[in-house]
Each structure stands twice: as C-alpha cells, then as structure tokens.
Design a protein around this motif. Structure first.
Motif, PDB file in Angstrom:
ATOM      1  N   LEU A   8       0.863  -1.193   0.005  1.00 36.54           N
ATOM      2  CA  LEU A   8       0.014  -0.059  -0.090  1.00 36.54           C
ATOM      3  C   LEU A   8       0.918   1.402  -0.167  1.00 36.54           C
ATOM      4  CD1 LEU A   8      -2.877   1.139   0.229  1.00 36.54           C
ATOM      5  CD2 LEU A   8      -2.582   1.131   2.696  1.00 36.54           C
ATOM      6  N   ALA A   9       1.890   0.910   0.574  1.00 37.20           N
ATOM      7  CA  ALA A   9       2.618   2.389   0.671  1.00 37.20           C
ATOM      8  C   ALA A   9       3.581   2.542  -0.653  1.00 37.20           C
ATOM      9  CB  ALA A   9       3.789   2.121   1.822  1.00 37.20           C
ATOM     10  N   GLN A  10       3.864   1.808  -1.158  1.00 38.05           N
ATOM     11  CA  GLN A  10       4.625   1.512  -2.378  1.00 38.05           C
ATOM     12  C   GLN A  10       3.416   2.208  -3.544  1.00 38.05           C
ATOM     13  OE1 GLN A  10       6.050  -2.185  -2.817  1.00 38.05           O
ATOM     14  NE2 GLN A  10       8.117  -1.940  -2.025  1.00 38.05           N
ATOM     15  N   ALA A  11       2.304   1.657  -3.438  1.00 39.09           N
ATOM     16  CA  ALA A  11       1.533   2.323  -4.376  1.00 39.09           C
ATOM     17  C   ALA A  11       1.075   3.655  -4.140  1.00 39.09           C
ATOM     18  CB  ALA A  11       0.011   1.316  -4.185  1.00 39.09           C
ATOM     19  N   ARG A  12       1.026   4.096  -2.760  1.00 35.79           N
ATOM     20  CA  ARG A  12       0.563   5.349  -2.541  1.00 35.79           C
ATOM     21  C   ARG A  12       1.695   6.172  -1.604  1.00 35.79           C
ATOM     22  NH1 ARG A  12      -4.643   4.684   0.790  1.00 35.79           N
ATOM     23  NH2 ARG A  12      -4.528   6.873   1.019  1.00 35.79           N
ATOM     24  N   PRO A  13       3.022   6.434  -2.255  1.00 36.42           N
ATOM     25  CA  PRO A  13       3.899   7.125  -1.647  1.00 36.42           C
ATOM     26  C   PRO A  13       3.786   8.587  -1.123  1.00 36.42           C
ATOM     27  CG  PRO A  13       4.422   7.263  -4.153  1.00 36.42           C
ATOM     28  CD  PRO A  13       3.073   6.354  -3.655  1.00 36.42           C
TER      29      PRO A  13
END
Length: 332
Positions: A154-159
């Motif tokens: 999730l963090a990689q998809a929404r930096p």
C-alpha cells in the motif's frame, strides 16, 4: 631462597619490607578496588522521575543495592535529551560511585548533535545491558492491511500518502519508522507528537495511520480492537506478544530495532569494578519476580559481558548515524 630468621632481620630488611606494605596499601586503585563499594553509589538518569527510563533505573538500583550490600541512589538529572546527565557521569571520577542508565535513545543523540561535551565512544565504560524490548508496528484498523507485506504494498502504491507518528524528532520510534522506510523502500511520512501517548491516540483516532509504539500501552488497545498490530521490531519475537511475527519474518528482511537500557560508568573505571557490577546486574535481573514485572511493560532481561555490550553499543551508534545522515533527520 631460604627464609631469613626473624632474630637476624636487619634494619634494612625491616624498613624495606614495611615500605613495600605501605606502598601497596596506599595505591589508590588497589585500595578502591579492594574496598569497593564502601559508600552509596549514585545512578544517574537523564530524564524526569516517572518515565520509562526512571522505572528501569529504580528496578536496577534496587537489585544492585541487594547484590552489592550498599545503597544505590537514583539521581534524576533531566535536560538536553539526556545529555546533561551523560556529561556529568562522563566527567566524574572513574571510581565506581557514579553510574548512569543509558538507552537506545542515547545512541541517537551523537548523530543529531555534532557538538556534545562528551564522546560516548570514548568517555564511558560500558558495564552491562539490563533490559530490552520490542516496539510494536500498529495501524488503525480502518487501514486496509492485515500484515506487513500488505502495508508495504500500500505504501509503495501511495508514496507519501500514509503517515506514522512518534514522540518527537530523533527518538527510537522515529528511527524505527525511518529504518522501515529505508529497508522496505517506501515513504511513510513522519508526524512528530509531544509524547508516545499522543502518537498512539492519534493512530486510534485515525488522524494518522501507522505508529511504532511501546508494547505496554499498545497491547491493551490491540486487544480491544482499537489498533491492529502487524509486527514487532526486534530480531526475535517478543515474549509479551509471542503470536506476533517480527517485521523481518513478515516481509522486511534485515529489520531489527529494539529498545534497551543498560549501565555505563566513566571511562577508566577499573576492570574489576566493571566486572563486579556486570555480574551483580546479571544476577539481580534474573529473578522470576523481575521477569514478571518487566513482561507487564513489554520488556525482557538482557545479559552480555562488558565487551559484548561495548560492541553492541558501538554498532548502535554506527547504525543510527547512518540512518540519520541518509534520511536527513535534523534535531528540533
């Protein structure tokens, strides 16, 4: 060589013998080590009474008093993020009567403040660790992740879209979050609060999504369903939460951050005194009652030789310096 009969001792023999005796007795190091401790010992704490460091300090002081047969007095000297007390002990006589509780947070301080009035690598003798513990990686239950891998995805998809909280800038929780960002190759934005309670409350309220929190206050909220715990920060699972995986085993290889507390003395403290303190701390912290009390705080006992503890602290100093430099963390 044959023994000289007492009746035949010359004045020269007698004076030489007495001189050797008095010389040995008057040697400060020899006298201090043989008599130590013959008066109360001061154990300094760089933070106010009532906090986590103070709690551990008073436990260690009570155990040392029992083991050494001499009173160990806790001296709270707060200020400058612990630096005032560290300076006091670093510049105290190396006689075993001035000690200090050091923690994981103290190994961050040199990386944040270039001009400290002491050098942790050279001005302190590392005596013994006493206590260690994990931090909990927790999230608000509304966040659509059930484990560490899903959080990373999730963090990689929404930096930059997710936030994590800590009790300010440059503390253990802050560096735990930045180390997570570094190894997982994500950007979860740090939000500093005035204390750990505020950061946890903000996570529960949904004002931020993630926190690296102390286990003791986090576990009741996890059990109540107000937080979801995804992992613990240490290399091994915590005895306080054995069913929760480590962050490393849950998907972020190489992750290992711990809270810990130990004892240091001024550099130059005689090795015999350091060894005696190390053994007394190890014995004192092994009782079932002590382990039970620590477990309620999400903590466990930690035992190493002075040499092992010194190497451990050196590694902590180096790792923290690398994180602070790479992530561009600046002191408040």
């Amino acid at each position: 060589m044959s023994e000289v009969p007492f009746a035949r001792l010359s004045r020269r023999h007698l004076m030489a013998g007495l001189g050797a005796v008095f010389a040995a007795a008057s040697t400060p190091a020899a006298w201090a080590q043989s008599a130590w401790p013959d008066k109360p010992i001061r154990l300094y704490v760089g933070y106010p009474a009532g906090g986590g460091t103070d709690y551990v300090a008073r436990m260690i002081a009570a155990k040392l008093s029992q083991e050494l047969g001499q009173q160990v007095l806790v001296m709270n000297m707060p200020g400058a993020t612990g630096a005032i007390a560290l300076e006091r002990v670093a510049h105290s006589p190396p006689d075993g009567y001035s000690l200090i509780v050091i923690s994981a947070a103290d190994t961050i301080l040199p990386a944040l403040r270039a001009k400290l009035p002491f050098d942790m690598r050279h001005d302190l003798a590392l005596v013994a660790p006493a206590v260690t513990g994990a931090l909990a990686l927790v999230v608000n239950p509304a966040l659509p992740v059930k484990n560490v891998r899903e959080l990373v995805a999730l963090a990689q998809a929404r930096p930059g879209a997710l936030n994590y909280g800590s009790p300010g800038v440059g503390n253990s929780q802050h560096l735990a979050g930045e180390f997570f960002n570094r190894l997982a190759k994500v950007k979860i934005v740090h939000v500093p609060f005035k204390g750990g309670a505020e950061a946890i409350n903000a996570t529960v309220a949904g004002d931020i999504q993630v926190a690296f929190a102390s286990l003791a206050p986090a576990l009741p909220l996890v059990e109540a369903g107000k937080l979801r715990m995804l992992g613990v920060t240490t290399r091994s699972r915590s005895a306080a939460a054995p069913g929760t995986p480590t962050i490393a085993e849950a998907g972020v290889a190489g992750y290992d951050r711990a809270t810990w507390f130990g004892i240091a003395a001024p550099a130059g403290t005689p090795r015999e005194i350091v060894a005696k303190l190390n053994a007394a701390i190890a014995r004192g912290m092994q009782g079932a009652d002590t382990r039970e009390m620590l477990l309620k705080q999400g903590l466990e006992t930690m035992s190493q030789s002075p040499e092992q503890f010194a190497a451990f602290v050196q590694e902590e100093l180096s790792q923290n310096a690398a994180i602070v430099q790479e992530m561009g963390i600046k002191a408040e």
